[in-house]
Design a protein around this motif. Structure first.
Motif, PDB file in Angstrom:
ATOM      1  N   UNK A 460      -8.191  13.939  -6.294  1.00  0.00           N
ATOM      2  CA  UNK A 460      -8.306  12.533  -6.677  1.00  0.00           C
ATOM      3  C   UNK A 460      -8.591  11.609  -5.509  1.00  0.00           C
ATOM      4  N   UNK A 461      -8.521  12.150  -4.286  1.00  0.00           N
ATOM      5  CA  UNK A 461      -8.844  11.406  -3.053  1.00  0.00           C
ATOM      6  C   UNK A 461      -7.916  10.212  -2.823  1.00  0.00           C
ATOM      7  N   UNK A 462      -6.650  10.325  -3.257  1.00  0.00           N
ATOM      8  CA  UNK A 462      -5.660   9.320  -2.879  1.00  0.00           C
ATOM      9  C   UNK A 462      -5.484   9.386  -1.371  1.00  0.00           C
ATOM     10  N   UNK A 463      -5.318   8.229  -0.740  1.00  0.00           N
ATOM     11  CA  UNK A 463      -5.213   8.200   0.711  1.00  0.00           C
ATOM     12  C   UNK A 463      -4.189   7.166   1.138  1.00  0.00           C
ATOM     13  N   UNK A 464      -3.307   7.560   2.060  1.00  0.00           N
ATOM     14  CA  UNK A 464      -2.279   6.657   2.541  1.00  0.00           C
ATOM     15  C   UNK A 464      -1.961   7.007   3.999  1.00  0.00           C
ATOM     16  N   UNK A 465      -2.146   6.042   4.891  1.00  0.00           N
ATOM     17  CA  UNK A 465      -1.984   6.286   6.325  1.00  0.00           C
ATOM     18  C   UNK A 465      -0.552   6.674   6.680  1.00  0.00           C
ATOM     19  N   UNK A 466       0.441   6.034   6.032  1.00  0.00           N
ATOM     20  CA  UNK A 466       1.841   6.354   6.319  1.00  0.00           C
ATOM     21  C   UNK A 466       2.147   7.801   5.925  1.00  0.00           C
ATOM     22  N   UNK A 467       1.653   8.180   4.783  1.00  0.00           N
ATOM     23  CA  UNK A 467       1.861   9.542   4.304  1.00  0.00           C
ATOM     24  C   UNK A 467       1.251  10.543   5.284  1.00  0.00           C
ATOM     25  N   UNK A 468       0.009  10.286   5.689  1.00  0.00           N
ATOM     26  CA  UNK A 468      -0.664  11.174   6.638  1.00  0.00           C
ATOM     27  C   UNK A 468       0.134  11.303   7.923  1.00  0.00           C
TER      28      UNK A 468
END
Length: 542
Positions: A460-468
């Protein structure tokens, strides 16, 4: 691992389960082959390209890695009779036994070197190449910035394999028991070329069984005893015939008449029929089922209120009890139960939250209307993709009914063969897709690494800098600090849920009926789904 049905059906509170079926009065088959129903087709025998439970189960019993999965989240010797780890945790030395391929040729350390290089080679397009990322130069090879020969795996003679990691990896021992780490014969791969692993003939085996009768498209195949297996003397039966049958009622009828020894039970009614029978075995799966929303190709899902509204509209308790009725449990987050504890607490106790997995239709409607305003729409048409198994169909039916209670939302269900569903999910050809993941090894990172911005299975290409950042810390700077690493993973889970990156639905329990004549099937909560090496057949068991 992707479950290709509901598997991608595709093990939890127990680390393994050795099933001993009780007596029954129904007709028993006298065949020396175990007859086993499968819900979906075998898709590949290429260990570098396998992604689903059916393929992994077949590969785990027709091939063998350095180590093998064992009970209680442990490993035991496979091709490697022993191994040592350096004090800094970055060098593994495996001492290989003298074993053979099914054609009688020796399995050597170079077979592992070649196989691992082939899997990380970008040209192979292995979806499991990321599992090699701690091995020296694996990531650089994947980016075409280093040569295959620079991969940190070397043969020291024919029977010693030395692996160099860039940083310690506490779960590496579990990885080498998985199919992508199995040995491969360069001679055989070159001989068969594009057809390698696409049928049972164009393949070589080093495990307890050889696959026969699979053309690449048919609905049945066999595992037949491999007499060249190093431990063949302890394989006490001839093998297994797998039969694909997507209609669960047909499966149950065949089981009742003795045509099947093992069958998957589907739904409340079937499981209820075995409620008081010792032939029923509930296998907990470290396998969450969840919805992915295509944020790249459908801008609607970039709105967080839309994502949260969809999740809040799903009554997971009702779904698991009334629709599935097979013992599966409402999701309490993404990471499933069955992971090791930390300081006496389970991962769910530390990371579990109602955020992202609650049911509240009134709140759902409020967030939905707010989201529609924000995106400037009064209605939305969405397709929901799933496989065409019974569970797949019942899931889409329930979700369609639930989600269309949101004003202005129209949902169309698409149930397709599992292979087609996977292809479409991986290529981004969907609005919403129901997926599942069986943990590859008993650590929360096996789940959480999927949804980094560049994750191979982040369809789904969800993206989150904190998660990464949290995942990178858990795998990097905090890798040797168990407390910090645990907190990184807990906070990553909370971030995923608070942002509704995916929508968890339930944790799978797999009910299986097994005839009394069959004993010794071992199921695992993570990684390859089962081990058939210890099966025994007793035709006098009634």
């Amino acid at each position: 691992m992707k479950i290709k049905s509901a598997i991608m059906a595709g093990a939890v509170s127990v680390s393994s389960l050795c099933l001993l079926s009780a007596c029954g009065n129904k007709q028993q088959s006298s065949s020396k082959l175990v007859q086993w129903q499968q819900p979906t087709n075998l898709t590949t025998l290429d260990a570098s390209k396998a992604t689903d439970n059916v393929s992994f189960g077949t590969l785990n019993n027709s091939n063998e890695g350095l180590l093998m999965a064992a009970k209680n989240n442990t490993v035991k010797p496979g091709v490697a009779k022993s191994y040592q780890v350096s004090p800094d945790g970055k060098t593994y030395t495996f001492n290989l036994r003298h074993s053979k391929w099914s054609n009688g040729k020796p399995v050597t350390a170079n077979n592992f070197v070649y196989a691992w290089q082939r899997t990380v080679n970008p040209k192979t397009a292995s979806q499991y190449s990321y599992l090699f990322d701690h091995i020296k130069n694996a990531s650089q090879i994947g980016e075409n910035k280093a040569s295959l020969s620079s991969l940190g795996v070397k043969a020291d003679g024919n029977y010693k394999l030395i692996v160099s990691l860039t940083k310690p990896q506490s779960y590496f021992k579990y990885l080498v028991a998985m199919a992508p780490f199995y040995p491969q014969s360069k001679e055989t791969v070159n001989k068969y070329g594009q057809s390698y692993g696409t049928n049972s003939d164009d393949m070589l085996y080093n495990g307890p069984f050889k696959v026969t009768g699979w053309t690449g498209t048919n609905d049945s195949w066999k595992l037949i005893k491999n007499n060249n297996y190093w431990n063949a003397k302890n394989i006490k039966f001839n093998g297994v015939k797998f039969n694909v049958q997507k209609d669960s009622n047909t499966d149950l009828n065949q089981y009742s008449t003795g045509a099947l020894d093992l069958t998957n039970l589907v739904g409340k009614q079937q499981v209820g029929e075995f409620k008081h029978s010792k032939e029923l075995h509930n296998v907990d799966m470290a396998a969450p089922f969840y919805i992915e929303m295509n944020q790249k190709n459908n801008s609607v899902f970039k709105n967080i209120n839309i994502r949260k509204a969809i999740s809040l509209a799903i009554d997971r308790d009702q779904f698991t009890k009334s629709t599935l009725g097979d013992g599966s449990k409402p999701a309490q987050g993404y990471v499933s139960p069955g992971m090791p504890k930390h300081n006496g607490k389970t991962f769910i106790q530390d990371a579990g939250t109602k955020t992202g997995v609650s049911y509240n239709l009134n709140d759902a409607k409020k967030l939905w209307n707010k989201g529609l305003k924000e995106i400037g729409k009064s209605s939305v048409n969405i397709s929901l993709l799933a496989d065409d198994t019974d569970n797949g169909k019942s899931t889409t039916e329930f979700l369609q009914t639930s989600l269309e209670k949101l004003p202005g939302l129209n949902v169309s269900s698409q149930n397709v063969p599992s292979k087609s569903k996977l292809t479409r999910a991986q290529s981004g050809d969907f609005d919403m897709v129901i997926n599942s993941w069986v943990a590859d090894f008993p650590d929360p990172i096996s789940f959480l690494s999927l949804f980094t911005s560049n994750g191979t299975y982040n369809n789904g290409k969800w993206s989150n800098a904190k998660y990464d950042s949290l995942i990178n810390k858990a795998e990097g700077t905090d890798a040797n600090n168990s407390n910090k690493r645990w907190n990184d993973l807990v906070n990553a889970e909370k971030t995923l849920m608070s942002e509704q990156g995916i929508i968890p639905i339930y944790y799978q329990v797999r009910p299986i009926a097994i005839k009394p004549r069959i004993s010794g099937v071992q199921f695992f909560p993570t990684g390859s789904p089962y081990d058939l090496r210890n099966i025994r057949i007793n035709n006098n068991q009634h």
